[in-house]
Scaffold this active site. Structure first.
Site, PDB file in Angstrom:
ATOM      1  N   LYS A   1       0.820  -1.208   0.000  1.00 53.66           N
ATOM      2  CA  LYS A   1       0.000   0.000   0.000  1.00 53.66           C
ATOM      3  C   LYS A   1       0.864   1.272   0.000  1.00 53.66           C
ATOM      4  CE  LYS A   1      -4.005  -2.244   0.728  1.00 53.66           C
ATOM      5  NZ  LYS A   1      -3.620  -3.656   0.824  1.00 53.66           N
TER       6      LYS A   1
HETATM    7  C1  PLP Z   1      -4.311  -4.779   0.386  1.00 55.76           C
HETATM    8  C2  PLP Z   1      -3.514  -6.020   0.324  1.00 55.76           C
HETATM    9  C3  PLP Z   1      -3.812  -7.032  -0.600  1.00 55.76           C
HETATM   10  C4  PLP Z   1      -4.975  -6.934  -1.560  1.00 55.76           C
HETATM   11  O1  PLP Z   1      -4.794  -5.922  -2.508  1.00 55.76           O
HETATM   12  P1  PLP Z   1      -6.062  -5.340  -3.312  1.00 55.76           P
HETATM   13  O2  PLP Z   1      -5.549  -4.196  -4.064  1.00 55.76           O
HETATM   14  O3  PLP Z   1      -7.059  -4.946  -2.261  1.00 55.76           O
HETATM   15  O4  PLP Z   1      -6.565  -6.459  -4.157  1.00 55.76           O
HETATM   16  C5  PLP Z   1      -3.000  -8.148  -0.626  1.00 55.76           C
HETATM   17  N1  PLP Z   1      -1.980  -8.288   0.246  1.00 55.76           N
HETATM   18  C6  PLP Z   1      -1.672  -7.348   1.151  1.00 55.76           C
HETATM   19  C7  PLP Z   1      -0.545  -7.589   2.093  1.00 55.76           C
HETATM   20  C8  PLP Z   1      -2.416  -6.185   1.223  1.00 55.76           C
HETATM   21  O5  PLP Z   1      -2.115  -5.245   2.132  1.00 55.76           O
END
Ligand code: PLP
Length: 488
Positions: A108
């Site tokens: 993120k």
């Molecule tokens: C948010 C997240 C995901 C999923 O990603 P999306 O964009 O919501 O599909 C997968 N793994 C981790 C560690 C995340 O923080």
């Protein structure tokens, strides 16, 4: 280039307005009227460093937002734990794209390091002087990344809602210890979908009031655009490593929750990157796998708490954007499908649309024990450590490869194993200590892998946020909070 709402092309915005609003007024998601070409041939792609490459992609996707080079510089420089922001590491026959080397140890960060700067630039572009209140529902990782990105950023406040008991101990500690005079964190008695629905309701309730709301979730196009860039970067890495020839297609396997990360890969493909198949990997919450196989999206199902909590999601917001793109912008269709989802809890897409989606996406699922098995095998064989989310993708990749696809594949690795140390120890068949921090130490002792600085320092930090609220009280909570001058 204009942006449209997925639910009505009458609802238009500039890229800057779309970033500032997060969600369109009709509840739809903003999409560009057409996906721009990246205009990067092989030589150009290989000539750019990651900063310049990211800026190039952002300028294409967010025209009219000023100062993009400075946004990327301020957002990324000196925030990551190495020179290479997103290393692509060969593991067995695959390539693992490590997206977790930013300040909060999850992918993120790739977008949320930039978003506050994008919001500031967008505000400048439209001449908005009022403070922006950034609302965020989190399944664990977005919350901390948003808090870290927006803490003490001028003219913004950020409010984060996470599912009470639904995130890992370390994820929780990261959020509740967050410093900054403009940050607020609350646990919601419910799951991620309850928190996300609550946030969407607050958005509707605040329509037309003086409070300027935005979102740090991947419903915000300012979240999505930076994620497109690292697909290009990964491809350039494979070219430099001699793993692919110019123009050769590469598959990407993505551990998926809200469908943001994998949608960024789809956008990269539409911008011209030689992407083969996008493989959507689900944990036990397999609503997307079922959808991609049958065309039925049905959220009326049990919610499972898994060892990959950031993928514990039943309502995948960004799928709405895929429906829009894949139906060639059929806003009326998208609006009616989303109405079905709201009112009936499910929708079914027309056959033609399903076939079109299936021509670009594959899918698979792996439960905790399959993911743990993958963690242990890859550790024992390759001495490569991957977190439980990445392991879901790894396991799905193994099944996919067995089914006969021969293209080079990149697996997106979305979090540091240290965010989920107890689960990692279980996977490695080591007895798990009571506390998450002791588990972190033990994981370090057993594997020798370095503990990220931001996680190691957490245990000394005092808890600053203790609110726990009912999902039905989210609106009044935000109303009250937004009236306070300071959250100190
Ligand atoms: C948010 C997240 C995901 C999923 O990603 P999306 O964009 O919501 O599909 C997968 N793994 C981790 C560690 C995340 O923080």
């Amino acid at each position: 280039m204009q942006y449209f709402s997925t639910r009505s092309k009458q609802e238009t915005a500039t890229a800057a307005e779309a970033i500032l609003q997060g969600l369109a007024p009709d509840g739809g998601l903003y999409v560009p009227e057409s996906i721009p070409a990246a205009e990067l041939d092989d030589a150009a792609l290989l000539s750019l460093d990651q900063y310049a490459l990211t800026a190039h992609i952002l300028k294409k996707l967010l025209p009219g937002v000023p100062g993009i080079d400075a946004v990327v510089e301020a957002g990324y420089r000196n925030k990551f734990d190495g020179e290479d922001l997103t290393p692509t590491v060969p593991v067995e026959k695959a390539h693992v794209l490590e997206l977790y080397h930013g300040p909060t140890s999850a992918f993120k960060d790739m977008a949320l390091c930039l978003l506050p700067h994008l919001v500031a630039s967008a505000a400048k572009a439209v001449g908005q002087k009022e403070e922006v209140l950034v609302l965020t529902a989190t399944s664990g990782d977005t919350g901390k990344a948003a808090l870290a990105g927006f803490a003490d950023a001028p003219h913004t406040r950020v409010m984060v809602f996470y599912p009470d008991g639904g995130v890992s101990e370390v994820q929780r500690a990261q959020m509740v210890t967050q410093e900054g005079s403009n940050v607020c964190v609350a646990a919601v008695k419910g799951n991620f979908d309850d928190a996300q629905r609550g946030v969407k309701e607050v958005f509707s309730a605040f329509q037309g009031t003086h409070v300027r709301l935005s979102s740090a979730n991947s419903i915000n196009i300012g979240r999505l655009a930076p994620q497109v860039a690292y697909y290009f970067k990964a491809y350039a890495d494979l070219r430099r490593q001699g793993a692919v020839k110019a123009g050769e297609q590469v598959d990407f396997v993505v551990p998926t929750g809200n469908f943001g990360n994998i949608l960024a890969g789809y956008i990269a493909k539409k911008m011209g990157l030689p992407v083969g198949t996008l493989v959507c990997a689900s944990n036990e919450n397999d609503v997307l796998t079922e959808f991609l196989e049958t065309g039925l999206y049905d959220r009326r199902r049990p919610f499972h708490k898994t060892a990959s909590p950031s993928m514990d999601i039943l309502v995948s917001s960004n799928l709405e954007r895929l429906l829009y793109f894949a139906s060639d912008g059929d806003d009326a269709l998208v609006a009616s499908l989303m109405r079905d989802l709201n009112e009936k809890g499910f929708y079914r897409v027309p056959d033609g649309l399903l076939r079109k989606i299936q021509s670009e996406f594959a899918c698979g699922k792996a439960d905790d024990s399959a993911a743990f098995d993958a963690i242990r095998r890859v550790w024992e064989k390759e001495h490569y450590l991957m977190d439980p989310h990445t392991a879901v993708a790894w396991r799905v990749y193994e099944d996919y490869r067995k089914a006969g696809e021969g293209r080079p594949a990149v697996i997106l690795s979305t979090a540091s194993p240290y965010k989920f140390a107890p689960a990692m120890l279980t996977a490695l068949r080591v007895e798990v200590p009571e506390s998450g921090f002791a588990a972190m130490d033990l994981l370090h002792e057993k594997t020798g892998a370095a503990v990220p600085q931001g996680l190691a320092s957490l245990r000394e930090k005092p808890v600053r946020h203790r609110d726990v609220i009912d999902p039905r009280d989210m609106l009044s909570y935000v109303e009250q909070k937004s009236l306070l001058d300071s959250w100190q």
